[in-house]
Design a protein around this motif. Structure first.
Motif, mmCIF file in Angstrom:
data_model
loop_
_atom_site.group_PDB
_atom_site.id
_atom_site.type_symbol
_atom_site.label_atom_id
_atom_site.label_comp_id
_atom_site.label_asym_id
_atom_site.label_seq_id
_atom_site.Cartn_x
_atom_site.Cartn_y
_atom_site.Cartn_z
ATOM 1 N N ASN A 86 0.740 -1.009 -0.135
ATOM 2 C CA ASN A 86 0.009 -0.008 0.021
ATOM 3 C C ASN A 86 0.811 1.282 -0.012
ATOM 4 O OD1 ASN A 86 -2.613 1.887 0.630
ATOM 5 N ND2 ASN A 86 -1.223 1.919 2.436
ATOM 6 N N MET A 136 -1.899 -1.805 -4.261
ATOM 7 C CA MET A 136 -2.735 -0.748 -4.272
ATOM 8 C C MET A 136 -2.382 0.044 -5.715
ATOM 9 S SD MET A 136 -5.129 0.608 -2.595
ATOM 10 C CE MET A 136 -4.964 -0.073 -1.320
ATOM 11 N N CYS A 221 -9.850 -4.731 -0.475
ATOM 12 C CA CYS A 221 -8.634 -5.306 -0.021
ATOM 13 C C CYS A 221 -9.040 -6.955 0.895
ATOM 14 C CB CYS A 221 -7.845 -4.522 0.788
ATOM 15 S SG CYS A 221 -7.090 -3.237 -0.098
#
Length: 246
Positions: A86, A136, A221
Motif C-alpha cells: 500500500n 494498491m 482489500c
C-alpha cells in the motif's frame, strides 16, 4: 463491518503504509476479521495509535519499504498468507516542471519498492503453500489526468506488474490483484480536496456523486485477501464511483 469476524482466522497479513489512511483502515479491518496483522510504516507514533484502536492481533514494524532491511525481514518470515502493498506517494505538477527528484521519488516508492516488497513476500507465501497479494493501484492506473504524469505512470506500471505476477505465481497458488480507488479523503488528499475548484472537478467525474471512504477501499482489500475471492487473480477491484466507466 460486513465481514465475518472469522473470515481471516489464522491468516498472517502484512500491510505497508499502515500508519495512516487506507493502510490503517486495512490493518484495523483485517484484525477485526481475525488475521494476525503485521503493520508496517516509518512513523512509530502512527503505528502505536493504530494499534491502540485495534481490537485484534496487530504487531507493528517500524520500517522503510525502500530499504533492503525490511525486504529481508519479510523474506525471512516463516509463512505469510497475505500482503497489502500500500505505501505510495504523489508529486503533482505539469510534466514540463517535474524535477529529477520528483521522478526518482515516485519511481522509487510507487514502483521499485512495490516490486521489491512483493518479491520478498513470495518466499514465505511459498512456505505457506498459498497467498494473496493486493497491490494498491488507482483509477489513475486506467486513465490520464493533467499534472499527474508521474502518478499515472506508476499506477499503470502496478497494473502491468500485477497481471504478470498473477500469471507467473498462479501455479504456486498465489493470487495477485489490485484495488484502484478514486480520490479518497486521506491525509494525502485532504489538502487537494479542500480546493473548491479541484473538488468540483473530482465530483464531476464520479457518477455516484460521492467520495469513497478508507473503509470502502479496505473492504475491497479484505475481499481479495479472503477465500471469498478464491478464483480471482490478475484482476482489479475499482473503488472509483464510476470514474473509469466514462
Amino acid at each position: 463491518m460486513g465481514f465475518s469476524p472469522s473470515l481471516l482466522d489464522g491468516k498472517k497479513i502484512l500491510i505497508t503504509g499502515a500508519g495512516k489512511g487506507i493502510g490503517r483502515a486495512c490493518a484495523l479491518m483485517a484484525s477485526e476479521c481475525g488475521a494476525q496483522v503485521i503493520a508496517v510504516a516509518r512513523t512509530e507514533s502512527d503505528l502505536k495509535g493504530m494499534q491502540e484502536c485495534c481490537t485484534g492481533s496487530v504487531e507493528y514494524w517500524v520500517g522503510d519499504v525502500t530499504r533492503d532491511e525490511l525486504c529481508n525481514r519479510i523474506h525471512n518470515l516463516d509463512s505469510l498468507d497475505g500482503l497489502i502493498n500500500n505505501a505510495g506517494l504523489n508529486r503533482v505538477a505539469p510534466m514540463i516542471e517535474q524535477t529529477d527528484e520528483n521522478i526518482d521519488a515516485v519511481i522509487q516508492l510507487n514502483i521499485r519498492s512495490a516490486y521489491k516488497i512483493a518479491q520478498a513476500a513470495i518466499s514465505p507465501m511459498l512456505r505457506a503453500q498459498s497467498g494473496s497479494i493486493v497491490n494498491m493501484s488507482s483509477q489513475m492506473g486506467f486513465v490520464g489526468s493533467p499534472g499527474r504524469t508521474l502518478y499515472c505512470m506508476s499506477k499503470h506500471a502496478i497494473e502491468g506488474l500485477t497481471k504478470a505476477m498473477a500469471v507467473e505465481l498462479g501455479v504456486s497458488n498465489i493470487r495477485v490483484n489490485t484495488v484502484a480507488p478514486t480520490f479518497i479523503k486521506t491525509p494525502m488528499t485532504e489538502p487537494m480536496l479542500d480546493d473548491p475548484e479541484f473538488r468540483k472537478m473530482v465530483m464531476s467525474n464520479i457518477p455516484l456523486n460521492h467520495l469513497g471512504t478508507v473503509d470502502d477501499v479496505a473492504n475491497a482489500c479484505i475481499f481479495l485477501l479472503s477465500s471469498l475471492s478464491n478464483t480471482t487473480t490478475g484482476s482489479c477491484v475499482k473503488v472509483d464511483g464510476g470514474w473509469t466507466a466514462h
